[in-house]
Motif scaffolding. Structure first.
Motif, PDB file in Angstrom:
ATOM      1  N   VAL A  97       0.826  -1.210   0.000  1.00 57.21           N
ATOM      2  CA  VAL A  97       0.000   0.000   0.000  1.00 57.21           C
ATOM      3  C   VAL A  97       0.858   1.257   0.000  1.00 57.21           C
ATOM      4  O   VAL A  97       0.526   2.257  -0.642  1.00 57.21           O
ATOM      5  N   ALA A  98       1.987   1.216   0.694  1.00 55.56           N
ATOM      6  CA  ALA A  98       2.847   2.393   0.814  1.00 55.56           C
ATOM      7  C   ALA A  98       3.516   2.772  -0.496  1.00 55.56           C
ATOM      8  O   ALA A  98       4.055   3.868  -0.620  1.00 55.56           O
ATOM      9  N   ASP A  99       3.478   1.883  -1.485  1.00 58.44           N
ATOM     10  CA  ASP A  99       4.072   2.211  -2.782  1.00 58.44           C
ATOM     11  C   ASP A  99       3.168   3.094  -3.622  1.00 58.44           C
ATOM     12  O   ASP A  99       3.594   3.610  -4.661  1.00 58.44           O
ATOM     13  N   GLY A 100       1.928   3.265  -3.222  1.00 60.07           N
ATOM     14  CA  GLY A 100       1.028   4.175  -3.910  1.00 60.07           C
ATOM     15  C   GLY A 100       0.513   3.677  -5.245  1.00 60.07           C
ATOM     16  O   GLY A 100       0.024   4.466  -6.052  1.00 60.07           O
ATOM     17  N   VAL A 101       0.609   2.374  -5.502  1.00 60.51           N
ATOM     18  CA  VAL A 101       0.182   1.821  -6.785  1.00 60.51           C
ATOM     19  C   VAL A 101      -1.282   1.380  -6.733  1.00 60.51           C
ATOM     20  O   VAL A 101      -2.021   1.524  -7.711  1.00 60.51           O
ATOM     21  N   LEU A 102      -1.715   0.860  -5.591  1.00 64.47           N
ATOM     22  CA  LEU A 102      -3.035   0.238  -5.475  1.00 64.47           C
ATOM     23  C   LEU A 102      -4.110   1.255  -5.110  1.00 64.47           C
ATOM     24  O   LEU A 102      -3.866   2.173  -4.312  1.00 64.47           O
ATOM     25  N   VAL A 103      -5.305   1.087  -5.687  1.00 71.57           N
ATOM     26  CA  VAL A 103      -6.438   1.927  -5.296  1.00 71.57           C
ATOM     27  C   VAL A 103      -7.022   1.389  -4.004  1.00 71.57           C
ATOM     28  O   VAL A 103      -6.897   0.201  -3.684  1.00 71.57           O
ATOM     29  N   VAL A 104      -7.708   2.257  -3.253  1.00 75.32           N
ATOM     30  CA  VAL A 104      -8.220   1.859  -1.942  1.00 75.32           C
ATOM     31  C   VAL A 104      -9.456   0.988  -2.049  1.00 75.32           C
ATOM     32  O   VAL A 104      -9.817   0.310  -1.093  1.00 75.32           O
ATOM     33  N   GLY A 105     -10.136   1.003  -3.173  1.00 74.37           N
ATOM     34  CA  GLY A 105     -11.261   0.096  -3.336  1.00 74.37           C
ATOM     35  C   GLY A 105     -12.546   0.776  -3.758  1.00 74.37           C
ATOM     36  O   GLY A 105     -12.896   1.847  -3.251  1.00 74.37           O
ATOM     37  N   TYR A 106     -13.250   0.143  -4.675  1.00 73.80           N
ATOM     38  CA  TYR A 106     -14.567   0.604  -5.102  1.00 73.80           C
ATOM     39  C   TYR A 106     -15.615   0.087  -4.128  1.00 73.80           C
ATOM     40  O   TYR A 106     -15.454  -0.976  -3.516  1.00 73.80           O
ATOM     41  N   ARG A 107     -16.697   0.833  -4.000  1.00 74.74           N
ATOM     42  CA  ARG A 107     -17.785   0.482  -3.086  1.00 74.74           C
ATOM     43  C   ARG A 107     -19.019   1.243  -3.525  1.00 74.74           C
ATOM     44  O   ARG A 107     -18.974   2.064  -4.449  1.00 74.74           O
ATOM     45  N   LEU A 108     -20.129   0.995  -2.862  1.00 73.59           N
ATOM     46  CA  LEU A 108     -21.312   1.825  -3.068  1.00 73.59           C
ATOM     47  C   LEU A 108     -21.149   3.123  -2.294  1.00 73.59           C
ATOM     48  O   LEU A 108     -20.524   3.135  -1.222  1.00 73.59           O
ATOM     49  N   PRO A 109     -21.693   4.228  -2.783  1.00 72.12           N
ATOM     50  CA  PRO A 109     -21.618   5.482  -2.015  1.00 72.12           C
ATOM     51  C   PRO A 109     -22.526   5.416  -0.798  1.00 72.12           C
ATOM     52  O   PRO A 109     -23.561   4.728  -0.810  1.00 72.12           O
ATOM     53  N   THR A 110     -22.149   6.113   0.259  1.00 73.57           N
ATOM     54  CA  THR A 110     -23.062   6.243   1.386  1.00 73.57           C
ATOM     55  C   THR A 110     -24.239   7.113   0.964  1.00 73.57           C
ATOM     56  O   THR A 110     -24.175   7.831  -0.040  1.00 73.57           O
ATOM     57  N   GLU A 111     -25.294   7.080   1.740  1.00 77.69           N
ATOM     58  CA  GLU A 111     -26.462   7.892   1.401  1.00 77.69           C
ATOM     59  C   GLU A 111     -26.115   9.377   1.412  1.00 77.69           C
ATOM     60  O   GLU A 111     -26.554  10.136   0.541  1.00 77.69           O
ATOM     61  N   ALA A 112     -25.313   9.801   2.387  1.00 77.61           N
ATOM     62  CA  ALA A 112     -24.919  11.214   2.454  1.00 77.61           C
ATOM     63  C   ALA A 112     -24.074  11.599   1.252  1.00 77.61           C
ATOM     64  O   ALA A 112     -24.251  12.671   0.667  1.00 77.61           O
ATOM     65  N   GLU A 113     -23.132  10.744   0.867  1.00 82.52           N
ATOM     66  CA  GLU A 113     -22.310  11.025  -0.312  1.00 82.52           C
ATOM     67  C   GLU A 113     -23.170  11.117  -1.559  1.00 82.52           C
ATOM     68  O   GLU A 113     -22.998  12.026  -2.381  1.00 82.52           O
ATOM     69  N   TRP A 114     -24.093  10.169  -1.707  1.00 81.43           N
ATOM     70  CA  TRP A 114     -24.931  10.151  -2.908  1.00 81.43           C
ATOM     71  C   TRP A 114     -25.771  11.425  -2.996  1.00 81.43           C
ATOM     72  O   TRP A 114     -25.868  12.048  -4.054  1.00 81.43           O
ATOM     73  N   GLU A 115     -26.379  11.816  -1.885  1.00 77.26           N
ATOM     74  CA  GLU A 115     -27.226  13.007  -1.890  1.00 77.26           C
ATOM     75  C   GLU A 115     -26.402  14.266  -2.157  1.00 77.26           C
ATOM     76  O   GLU A 115     -26.820  15.152  -2.900  1.00 77.26           O
ATOM     77  N   PHE A 116     -25.223  14.341  -1.557  1.00 72.15           N
ATOM     78  CA  PHE A 116     -24.330  15.480  -1.792  1.00 72.15           C
ATOM     79  C   PHE A 116     -23.931  15.545  -3.263  1.00 72.15           C
ATOM     80  O   PHE A 116     -23.951  16.612  -3.889  1.00 72.15           O
ATOM     81  N   ALA A 117     -23.580  14.391  -3.823  1.00 71.48           N
ATOM     82  CA  ALA A 117     -23.164  14.350  -5.225  1.00 71.48           C
ATOM     83  C   ALA A 117     -24.314  14.719  -6.156  1.00 71.48           C
ATOM     84  O   ALA A 117     -24.095  15.349  -7.199  1.00 71.48           O
ATOM     85  N   ALA A 118     -25.530  14.337  -5.802  1.00 72.26           N
ATOM     86  CA  ALA A 118     -26.688  14.632  -6.651  1.00 72.26           C
ATOM     87  C   ALA A 118     -26.995  16.120  -6.666  1.00 72.26           C
ATOM     88  O   ALA A 118     -27.235  16.712  -7.726  1.00 72.26           O
TER      89      ALA A 118
END
Length: 531
Positions: A279-300
């Motif tokens: 992880v410390a090499d900065g090559v890997l992404v932290v991971g895809y997931r579903l957005p939280t409800e707050a994130e989704w509403e903010f993004a909308a």
């Protein structure tokens, strides 16, 4: 040279110089004074702030404060979205809803890897096409063609449950990180040819010697030269595919005994020994997931402040104003989302005012919102990460609000020579576990009825054991909200405009699916700053 140019050059020199002279750096320790990357010492690696840029297919969303909850007054609507100011951290989000083409890529990979040895795993990822069936409508063409036909490739995938969406997110994480390691030189491309059957017995014996504890399955296939007879062939077992072949990010990081069979280790430690990329090499992404409800509403809502420092508050829809049709002179009258205008009006009248789509529309149709996200209202509803509770907006934290935490940890099992290693699950990833105290889905629930088990068999003889009776199983008003009830938002092609308000909330069991629900992925940032 004029004054403007001189000032610009001077400003550049000052800024550049300030960056170069920053006290905190990755060359010399600001606490011990020792040099980093010095072979005369421990050769400690202090990587700079490495960023792979915006993840593929995503938009960067700078976090901020906004008012979550209902933005309009609807007398008969459920009052489960009370207003409240919250703060959302910066994150990334898919520009488009996940399409049929995206999901077919997922299914194809599962078929190539697992169809021959674990077909039940392939069945688990298939969308439920029967969601198109209605007793009083002829939708069989959608059932037969919507998912597979190339004409619908860029339409949103539907018929996928919350659990399937989460599994896709994990699969996507692994494929993106696998490609990142390939491009960095850490591993080679997967040898998918190794999964093909062979009739070479000598190769079979050599293979089983190379992988002690694993074996090749013996299978019978039709003889192409003599269809009445069969040939004996061999292929790698499911256990080998699961443990050795399938790349999983956590397995790659945490299991010291796991290196992809198509991999190498170009990195070296302080002793010159080869090591994995971490992880410390900065090559890997932290991971895809579903957005939280707050994130989704903010993004909308996309509450972006302009240069004057002002932002539009209280928007009812992802676009400004109350009007479903565009009011600008150039696009006047065009619909801004895919939804039902009124009884029996799924697409408008023929001609200029027609939105062209009876059901879903392509994921890049209609105008994006101020964050550059498409179809945050209408087309399909979208799963979010949260467990549904009526009072969530009153109870969740003021920042990164979320209900549904399960604090899991990797499960360990006994490996070779009695050592403990992280267990592998059915898909080749690290198996997770959690204790009862780590399940926070019901935390501060506020509703005792939702904790009761209402799934009792109907007693046609009589309630002989009254002590076991807690809720009448025939009561149509019995609470059906459980730990597996998940939120979906956004409105769909089949909804009235009320549901296009991003603050509205609905829910469905995480194992169920619908022709009106799809999803898009989100990803947390590493560090909180998005400029």
């Amino acid at each position: 040279m004029n004054k403007v140019v001189k000032l610009s050059i001077l400003s550049f020199v000052i800024v550049f110089g300030a960056c170069q002279n920053r006290e905190l750096n990755t060359k010399i320790s600001n606490t011990t004074g020792w040099n980093y990357y010095d072979e005369r010492t421990t050769n400690f690696e202090a990587l700079a702030d490495i960023s792979a840029g915006i993840p593929t297919g995503m938009v960067s969303i700078q976090g901020g404060t906004f008012m979550v909850g209902e933005k309009d007054e609807f007398i008969t609507a459920p009052r489960d979205a009370s207003q409240r100011n919250v703060t959302v951290s910066s994150f990334y989000m898919d520009k488009y809803e996940v399409s049929n083409l995206n999901w077919r890529e997922y299914v194809h990979w599962m078929e190539v890897v697992f169809a021959a040895t674990a077909p039940e795993l392939v069945k688990q990822v298939l969308p439920d096409t029967t969601v198109w069936r209605e007793e009083m409508a002829y939708n069989e063409p959608y059932l037969e063609n919507y998912f597979r036909h190339p004409a619908f490739s860029f339409y949103p995938v539907v018929g996928v449950s919350w659990k399937q969406a989460m599994a896709y997110s994990r699969w996507r994480t692994d494929r993106v990180n696998e490609l990142a390691l390939i491009r960095s030189g850490a591993i080679q491309y997967p040898a998918f040819g190794d999964l093909q059957p062979t009739d070479d017995e000598a190769y079979k014996d050599e293979w089983e010697t190379m992988y002690p504890g694993y074996y090749m399955d013996e299978i019978e296939v039709p003889d192409p030269d003599d269809p009445e007879n069969t040939l004996t062939m061999y292929r790698p077992s499911y256990e080998w595919i699961r443990d050795k072949f399938v790349f999983n990010t956590q397995k790659y990081i945490y299991r010291s005994d796991y290196v992809p069979e198509y991999g190498n280790k170009p990195k070296t430690d302080i002793y010159g020994m080869e090591r994995k990329v971490n992880v410390a090499d900065g090559v890997l992404v932290v991971g895809y997931r579903l957005p939280t409800e707050a994130e989704w509403e903010f993004a909308a809502y996309a509450p972006v402040a302009g240069e004057d420092g002002l932002t539009v508050e209280g928007k009812v829809y992802p676009w400004s104003g109350y009007h479903p049709r565009n009011l600008t002179k150039k696009q006047q009258g065009q619909l801004q989302a895919n939804f039902v205008r009124g009884r029996g009006d799924m697409m408008g009248v023929s001609g200029a005012l027609n939105d062209k789509y009876v059901i879903t529309a392509p994921v890049d149709e209609y105008m994006p919102n101020d964050f550059g996200l498409y179809n945050m209202a209408g087309n399909v509803n979208e799963w979010v990460l949260d467990v549904y509770r009526e009072t969530s907006t009153q109870e969740t934290s003021e920042y990164n609000s979320f209900r549904g935490n399960i604090y899991s940890r990797p499960r360990k099992t006994e490996g070779e020579n009695g050592t403990m290693v992280y267990a592998i699950d059915s898909l080749g990833g690290i198996a997770l576990e959690f204790g009862g105290e780590d399940d926070k889905r019901d935390y501060k629930d506020g509703d005792f009825a939702s904790l009761l088990n209402t799934d009792y068999p109907l007693d046609t003889i009589g309630m002989e054991n009254l002590a076991m009776v807690k809720t009448d199983p025939t009561d149509i008003l019995a609470n059906r909200i459980t730990k597996s009830t998940r939120v979906y938002k956004g409105g769909s092609w089949r909804d009235r405009i009320y549901w296009l308000n991003p603050s509205t909330r609905r829910y469905l069991d995480e194992n169920k699916s619908s022709s009106t629900i799809g999803f898009r992925c989100a990803m947390s940032t590493v560090g909180n700053e998005i400029r």
